[in-house]
Structures are given as C-alpha cells and as structure tokens.
Design an enzyme around this catalytic site. Structure first.
Site, PDB file in Angstrom:
ATOM      1  N   HIS A   1      -4.532   0.992   7.494  1.00  0.00           N
ATOM      2  CA  HIS A   1      -3.203   1.616   7.601  1.00  0.00           C
ATOM      3  C   HIS A   1      -3.072   2.775   6.605  1.00  0.00           C
ATOM      4  O   HIS A   1      -2.616   3.862   6.965  1.00  0.00           O
ATOM      5  CB  HIS A   1      -2.122   0.546   7.352  1.00  0.00           C
ATOM      6  CG  HIS A   1      -0.725   1.069   7.365  1.00  0.00           C
ATOM      7  ND1 HIS A   1       0.186   0.733   8.348  1.00  0.00           N
ATOM      8  CD2 HIS A   1      -0.064   1.904   6.511  1.00  0.00           C
ATOM      9  CE1 HIS A   1       1.334   1.355   8.096  1.00  0.00           C
ATOM     10  NE2 HIS A   1       1.216   2.060   6.985  1.00  0.00           N
ATOM     11  N   GLU A   2      -3.486   2.553   5.363  1.00  0.00           N
ATOM     12  CA  GLU A   2      -3.366   3.597   4.341  1.00  0.00           C
ATOM     13  C   GLU A   2      -4.335   4.740   4.597  1.00  0.00           C
ATOM     14  O   GLU A   2      -4.003   5.909   4.389  1.00  0.00           O
ATOM     15  CB  GLU A   2      -3.580   3.024   2.933  1.00  0.00           C
ATOM     16  CG  GLU A   2      -2.576   1.959   2.514  1.00  0.00           C
ATOM     17  CD  GLU A   2      -1.129   2.354   2.736  1.00  0.00           C
ATOM     18  OE1 GLU A   2      -0.798   3.541   2.582  1.00  0.00           O
ATOM     19  OE2 GLU A   2      -0.327   1.469   3.089  1.00  0.00           O
TER      20      GLU A   2
ATOM     21  N   GLY B   1       0.841  -1.193   0.000  1.00  0.00           N
ATOM     22  CA  GLY B   1       0.000   0.000   0.000  1.00  0.00           C
ATOM     23  C   GLY B   1       0.877   1.245   0.000  1.00  0.00           C
ATOM     24  O   GLY B   1       2.012   1.205   0.487  1.00  0.00           O
TER      25      GLY B   1
ATOM     26  N   CYS C   1       5.833   0.112   7.427  1.00  0.00           N
ATOM     27  CA  CYS C   1       5.449   1.268   6.619  1.00  0.00           C
ATOM     28  C   CYS C   1       6.658   1.689   5.788  1.00  0.00           C
ATOM     29  O   CYS C   1       7.767   1.763   6.314  1.00  0.00           O
ATOM     30  CB  CYS C   1       5.025   2.399   7.554  1.00  0.00           C
ATOM     31  SG  CYS C   1       4.485   3.872   6.677  1.00  0.00           S
ATOM     32  N   LEU C   2       6.445   1.972   4.513  1.00  0.00           N
ATOM     33  CA  LEU C   2       7.565   2.359   3.647  1.00  0.00           C
ATOM     34  C   LEU C   2       8.207   3.675   4.098  1.00  0.00           C
ATOM     35  O   LEU C   2       9.356   3.929   3.772  1.00  0.00           O
ATOM     36  CB  LEU C   2       7.102   2.474   2.188  1.00  0.00           C
ATOM     37  CG  LEU C   2       6.628   1.168   1.531  1.00  0.00           C
ATOM     38  CD1 LEU C   2       6.121   1.433   0.122  1.00  0.00           C
ATOM     39  CD2 LEU C   2       7.725   0.113   1.527  1.00  0.00           C
TER      40      LEU C   2
ATOM     41  N   GLN D   1       2.807  10.030   1.454  1.00  0.00           N
ATOM     42  CA  GLN D   1       4.119   9.368   1.473  1.00  0.00           C
ATOM     43  C   GLN D   1       4.975   9.742   0.266  1.00  0.00           C
ATOM     44  O   GLN D   1       6.171   9.454   0.244  1.00  0.00           O
ATOM     45  CB  GLN D   1       3.954   7.851   1.526  1.00  0.00           C
ATOM     46  CG  GLN D   1       3.343   7.364   2.831  1.00  0.00           C
ATOM     47  CD  GLN D   1       3.248   5.857   2.839  1.00  0.00           C
ATOM     48  OE1 GLN D   1       2.281   5.295   2.336  1.00  0.00           O
ATOM     49  NE2 GLN D   1       4.261   5.193   3.379  1.00  0.00           N
TER      50      GLN D   1
ATOM     51  N   HIS E   1      -2.943   7.213   6.868  1.00  0.00           N
ATOM     52  CA  HIS E   1      -1.990   8.150   6.245  1.00  0.00           C
ATOM     53  C   HIS E   1      -2.694   9.402   5.723  1.00  0.00           C
ATOM     54  O   HIS E   1      -2.154  10.503   5.853  1.00  0.00           O
ATOM     55  CB  HIS E   1      -1.261   7.490   5.067  1.00  0.00           C
ATOM     56  CG  HIS E   1      -0.053   6.693   5.461  1.00  0.00           C
ATOM     57  ND1 HIS E   1       1.018   7.246   6.120  1.00  0.00           N
ATOM     58  CD2 HIS E   1       0.262   5.386   5.275  1.00  0.00           C
ATOM     59  CE1 HIS E   1       1.947   6.312   6.322  1.00  0.00           C
ATOM     60  NE2 HIS E   1       1.507   5.171   5.824  1.00  0.00           N
TER      61      HIS E   1
HETATM   62 NI    NI Z   1       2.465   3.313   5.843  1.00  0.00          NI
END
Ligand code: NI
Length: 192
Positions: free
Chosen positions: A146-147, A45, A104-105, A50, A150
C-alpha cells in the site's frame, strides 16, 4: 512536528516520488516528523507524498496488527517493528492473491477490500543509508504494498471495480472538499 496529511484529490498523491539522500538533514527530520504524524493519526504506514513531499520515502509501524488474536505467534512477533524505506524499488510480487480491507490516512472514512499478492520483494535503503533486498509477506507485505503504491502515485481506490468507484464518487468528492470530520490535521485540494 506533526505535518498536515494531504487529502484525496491533491495532485502530489498522483506523482511518482523522486530519490532522496538518506543522510540529508531534511530527510532525517522528515522521517521523524512522518512517524510523529502517523502515530498521531493512528496509522500503520505513511508515505512522503501524503505529507506533500514527492519523495520515494515511506515509514511503517505494524505493531497494532500484532494484537490480532487469530495470527500465529511468529507473525505477531515480526509485526512488532517500525521501518523506514528510502528509494525503494519493487523487485517482484508473488504468491497467492488475498483480500484485505484497506484504508488510507489520505482517504478517511473509506475502507474497502483490495486483492494483492502475498509477498513483495524490494530493494531499499534504511534510515542509516544501508541497502537491503528483502522479502516480506502477510500483513507486513500488505502495508508495504500500500505504501509503495503511494510513492508510485497509486491509491488503493484505483483497484476497486467501476461499480464500487461510482458508489464512492460522492464520498471522495466530500473528502476533497474537506467536508469530513477527521481527528488529525489535513490539507484539502478543494476546500473553499
Ligand atoms: Ni495510504
């Protein structure tokens, strides 16, 4: 085009995203670039904040989870998909809470158990501008939760206990300074 992923500590990760026009050239291009960026970083995701855009937009592709042997066949099938969520609004979350180790990236190298409800219902537009009201559960819900966080300026580390947060403080500072090895391009708030 691959975009740099912003690291923990960048103010954009703390902003609420604004609505966007799914038909605009900018958004169409951004969606393509976000998928390319996410696949390159082996993520499931990626949300617009991000990649330094404070928009209510995220993409997911849960296909990698479909290889988990312990999942029932029908859940595996549902996971083999990619989706785009534009201008999403949460309607409700419900069901039993369960723990799952999230990463998380934007916070590479940190994986921690987070407790969330099993189901989420959202209203959103897809990449064609078509409105959906849809309920997701299990792993798909987890990725979406999770997304979705963000685009609300929330990170999974916010849910950790004060003790855990204290233990991770140094590591998070290193991430913000760019003192990490990461196999994809990132933007760091405190790199000297
Ligand atoms: Ni994340």
């Amino acid at each position: 085009m691959k975009l740099p992923i912003v690291a923990y500590g960048m103010p954009v990760l703390r902003k609420k995203g604004v609505d966007v026009d799914p038909e605009s050239e900018e958004i169409r291009k951004l969606i393509d670039d976000m998928f390319e960026t996410m696949y390159n970083a082996s993520g499931v995701g990626l949300a617009a904040p991000q990649v330094d855009k404070s928009y209510r937009l995220f993409v997911i592709d849960t296909t990698p989870f479909a290889d988990w042997d312990e999942l029932p066949e029908e859940e595996k099938e549902k996971l083999r998909t990619r989706k785009v969520f534009i201008n999403a609004r949460k309607i409700e979350e419900k069901g039993e809470e369960w723990d799952f180790e999230e990463g998380c990236l934007s916070i590479p190298g940190i994986n921690e158990k987070v407790r969330r409800k099993k189901q989420i219902t959202l209203e959103y537009l897809d990449e064609n501008g078509v409105k959906h009201v849809e309920t997701f559960d299990g792993l798909m819900a987890r990725v979406i939760q999770h997304e979705y966080d963000h685009i609300e300026g929330i990170l999974f580390t916010d849910y950790l206990s004060p003790l855990k947060k204290r233990l991770l403080k140094r590591k998070l500072e290193k991430i913000s300074k760019g003192e990490i090895d990461v196999p994809y391009k990132m933007k760091f708030p405190r790199r000297k």
